[in-house]
Design an enzyme around this catalytic site. Structure first.
Site, PDB file in Angstrom:
ATOM      1  N   TRP A 187       1.524  -1.690   8.960  1.00 21.71           N
ATOM      2  CA  TRP A 187       2.121  -0.350   8.982  1.00 21.71           C
ATOM      3  C   TRP A 187       3.408  -0.413   9.794  1.00 21.71           C
ATOM      4  O   TRP A 187       3.373  -0.843  10.944  1.00 21.71           O
ATOM      5  CB  TRP A 187       1.167   0.667   9.611  1.00 21.71           C
ATOM      6  CG  TRP A 187       1.721   2.059   9.484  1.00 21.71           C
ATOM      7  CD1 TRP A 187       2.586   2.684  10.334  1.00 21.71           C
ATOM      8  CD2 TRP A 187       1.482   2.968   8.419  1.00 21.71           C
ATOM      9  NE1 TRP A 187       2.910   3.933   9.871  1.00 21.71           N
ATOM     10  CE2 TRP A 187       2.239   4.140   8.695  1.00 21.71           C
ATOM     11  CE3 TRP A 187       0.718   2.929   7.252  1.00 21.71           C
ATOM     12  CZ2 TRP A 187       2.247   5.255   7.851  1.00 21.71           C
ATOM     13  CZ3 TRP A 187       0.715   4.030   6.420  1.00 21.71           C
ATOM     14  CH2 TRP A 187       1.463   5.179   6.721  1.00 21.71           C
ATOM     15  N   ARG A 198       0.875  -1.180   0.000  1.00 21.65           N
ATOM     16  CA  ARG A 198       0.000   0.000   0.000  1.00 21.65           C
ATOM     17  C   ARG A 198       0.910   1.226   0.000  1.00 21.65           C
ATOM     18  O   ARG A 198       1.713   1.409   0.908  1.00 21.65           O
ATOM     19  CB  ARG A 198      -0.913  -0.012   1.223  1.00 21.65           C
ATOM     20  CG  ARG A 198      -1.898   1.166   1.304  1.00 21.65           C
ATOM     21  CD  ARG A 198      -2.884   0.916   2.442  1.00 21.65           C
ATOM     22  NE  ARG A 198      -3.864   1.983   2.619  1.00 21.65           N
ATOM     23  CZ  ARG A 198      -3.812   2.905   3.575  1.00 21.65           C
ATOM     24  NH1 ARG A 198      -2.787   2.903   4.456  1.00 21.65           N
ATOM     25  NH2 ARG A 198      -4.740   3.826   3.686  1.00 21.65           N
ATOM     26  N   ASN A 226      -6.981   8.066   2.745  1.00 23.74           N
ATOM     27  CA  ASN A 226      -6.628   7.471   4.024  1.00 23.74           C
ATOM     28  C   ASN A 226      -7.447   8.071   5.162  1.00 23.74           C
ATOM     29  O   ASN A 226      -7.587   9.295   5.267  1.00 23.74           O
ATOM     30  CB  ASN A 226      -5.141   7.711   4.310  1.00 23.74           C
ATOM     31  CG  ASN A 226      -4.677   7.039   5.580  1.00 23.74           C
ATOM     32  OD1 ASN A 226      -4.622   5.819   5.660  1.00 23.74           O
ATOM     33  ND2 ASN A 226      -4.337   7.841   6.586  1.00 23.74           N
ATOM     34  N   GLU A 227      -8.019   7.212   6.008  1.00 21.91           N
ATOM     35  CA  GLU A 227      -8.693   7.625   7.248  1.00 21.91           C
ATOM     36  C   GLU A 227      -9.446   8.943   7.059  1.00 21.91           C
ATOM     37  O   GLU A 227      -9.140   9.967   7.688  1.00 21.91           O
ATOM     38  CB  GLU A 227      -7.659   7.738   8.367  1.00 21.91           C
ATOM     39  CG  GLU A 227      -6.937   6.419   8.603  1.00 21.91           C
ATOM     40  CD  GLU A 227      -5.831   6.482   9.646  1.00 21.91           C
ATOM     41  OE1 GLU A 227      -5.618   7.557  10.242  1.00 21.91           O
ATOM     42  OE2 GLU A 227      -5.159   5.446   9.872  1.00 21.91           O
ATOM     43  N   HIS A 249      -8.575   0.062  10.042  1.00 21.06           N
ATOM     44  CA  HIS A 249      -7.221   0.196  10.591  1.00 21.06           C
ATOM     45  C   HIS A 249      -7.266  -0.195  12.063  1.00 21.06           C
ATOM     46  O   HIS A 249      -8.076   0.342  12.821  1.00 21.06           O
ATOM     47  CB  HIS A 249      -6.710   1.628  10.409  1.00 21.06           C
ATOM     48  CG  HIS A 249      -6.498   1.996   8.976  1.00 21.06           C
ATOM     49  ND1 HIS A 249      -6.008   3.228   8.579  1.00 21.06           N
ATOM     50  CD2 HIS A 249      -6.695   1.295   7.826  1.00 21.06           C
ATOM     51  CE1 HIS A 249      -5.922   3.263   7.260  1.00 21.06           C
ATOM     52  NE2 HIS A 249      -6.350   2.107   6.786  1.00 21.06           N
TER      53      HIS A 249
END
Length: 467
Positions: free
Chosen positions: A280, A78, A155-156, A222
């Site tokens: 991550w 990613r 993202n988020e 996540h």
């Protein structure tokens, strides 16, 4: 007469219905797509993501990381990108090169815009609409890459404020991408800094899924401090499984400032149920979460304890990753191993989880001459290898550069990126391309290539010339 009218009317209605059917957009299974609640390839083979996140936008020079990630067995990566709202924009040439690096290293490429992180709570964050604009601007780069690329819109995309708008903003982004002709699998992140402790994504997943005319979405959770028990992990992921909706763990760690995630349960549950994940992150973390680096200083030979766990531990990458079948018959960069998977759980509030580095990555002192070049073999297999060359400017900026070297007996170069490479006999010459010829004093540009060898594969001496 009445009967005739009824038949005629029925015929007319059928004709209208057939026309309506004809004008509906057709979304055939193109490339990576969702079938039966799972991600599959164009040929119908299930693909379970087993990879890591790489902070490319903050470390664009770390192109060898793709080969390094592959060498440890990953089947996907990613890639952190920026649309220019918060960090330096990754332009079309850069994104094209990232996709090339993924493909040459046999990695499925998940591309994400990071600028949306924490929107509504983080003042500097971008909207999902602006991320969508960015993807549409890259249409010419992304079209035709449906077998290799998953688009992770943003993202988020919400923090702990405004997340009530997650469903409507996400649906709008999906519909705009489909309207622009994108047929890719689309990944969508949860709100609440990605951890969905309010269950906003969980409870609205079906309705968002229904707004995609292609029905080709992957939901991404996540997992950090919110998911610190096996029960929370299995409950959250299990609800998506029960609803037959595709889910992946798009980020997770072994520790975090908001709590201690249960990485063992994440890994075991996902392996048991064929759920994908991306740890991550490769290297370069800052802002107090440096412990989330999988390797130290981008050095593939320096795995951290987290890296050892994720790559080599039970249900880790080496045991469980399977390469995508789209790469069968292409030149490998290192053979990944194979075997098993992961798990974790929900609520409480959470701070941002993916802070960019606060300081620039270390650099070496600039050479004294006009330019110099270093050559590294970043991956090698029987009969083939991948090389990486770093060109560094001396005390003055470069407007262009050329690197040359002599091949040893049995060596050849077959494919290159970030440079125009030619060969005359045993002499190889690589010249900058349009976007990387200007190099500031003391700074560097890189290019890579695929080569073959027999006998031995020595590292040659390079000559660098300023143009």
């Amino acid at each position: 007469m009445k009967t005739r009218l009824s038949v005629a009317a029925a015929t007319l209605i059928a004709l209208i219905a057939s026309v309506v059917v004809l004008v509906q957009p057709a979304y055939a299974a193109v490339g990576l797509h969702v079938s039966g609640g799972r991600l599959v390839e164009a040929n119908g083979t299930a693909l379970v993501l087993r990879g890591v996140n790489h902070a490319h936008t903050w470390y664009t020079g770390q192109t060898s990381s793709f080969a390094d990630i592959k060498s440890l067995g990953a089947n996907s990566v990613r890639v952190v990108l920026s649309n220019g709202h918060r960090w330096t924009r990754n332009d079309a040439n850069d994104v094209r090169n990232v996709i090339s690096l993924c493909k040459v290293n046999r990695l499925i490429c998940v591309l994400e815009v990071h600028d949306t992180t924490g929107y509504g709570e983080e003042a500097a964050a971008a909207t999902l609409a602006s991320a969508t604009d960015y993807w549409i601007s890259l249409t010419s780069v992304l079209r035709g890459e449906e077998n290799y690329v998953i688009i992770n819109i943003g993202n988020e995309p919400f923090g702990n404020s405004g997340y009530q708008n997650w469903a409507s903003h996400t649906s709008s982004a999906i519909q705009r991408l489909r309207g622009a002709g994108f047929e890719h699998a689309i990944m969508i992140d949860a709100p609440n800094w990605g951890q969905d402790w309010t269950f906003t994504m969980r409870d609205n997943a079906q309705s968002v899924w229904n707004t995609d005319p292609a029905r080709n979405l992957i939901f991404s959770i996540h997992m950090y401090g919110v998911f610190d028990t096996a029960a929370e992990i299995s409950d959250y992921l299990g609800r998506f499984r029960s609803a037959n909706l595709p889910i992946v763990v798009g980020e997770f760690g072994h520790n975090h400032s908001d709590g201690n995630p249960d990485e063992d349960s994440i890994l075991s549950y996902t392996q048991q149920h064929g759920i994908g994940w991306l740890g991550w992150s490769w290297s370069g973390n800052g802002g107090g979460v440096e412990y989330l680096d999988l390797v130290s200083n981008f050095n593939v030979s320096s795995l951290t304890s987290w890296g050892q766990r994720l790559f080599n531990g039970t249900n880790g990458i080496r045991q469980t990753a399977r390469e995508a079948t789209i790469f069968s018959g292409t030149t490998p960069t290192t053979a990944p191993p194979t075997t098993a998977p992961p798990t974790t759980a929900p609520p409480t509030t959470a701070p941002p989880t993916t802070a960019p580095p606060t300081t620039a990555p270390p650099t070496t002192a600039p050479p004294a001459g006009a330019c110099s070049a270093t050559y590294t073999i970043v991956g090698q297999w029987q009969g083939g290898f991948q090389g990486d060359v770093r060109v560094t400017a001396g005390s003055a900026a470069l407007r262009g550069w050329r690197v040359s070297w002599t091949l040893a007996s049995g060596q050849s170069v077959s494919q290159a990126w970030n440079a125009t490479v030619s060969r005359s006999g045993s002499q190889v010459t690589a010249t900058n391309v349009s976007y990387n010829g200007n190099v500031a004093a003391g700074q560097s540009a890189t290019f890579g290539f695929i080569g073959s060898w027999s006998g031995t594969n020595p590292v040659p001496s390079l000559t660098c010339t300023a143009l």
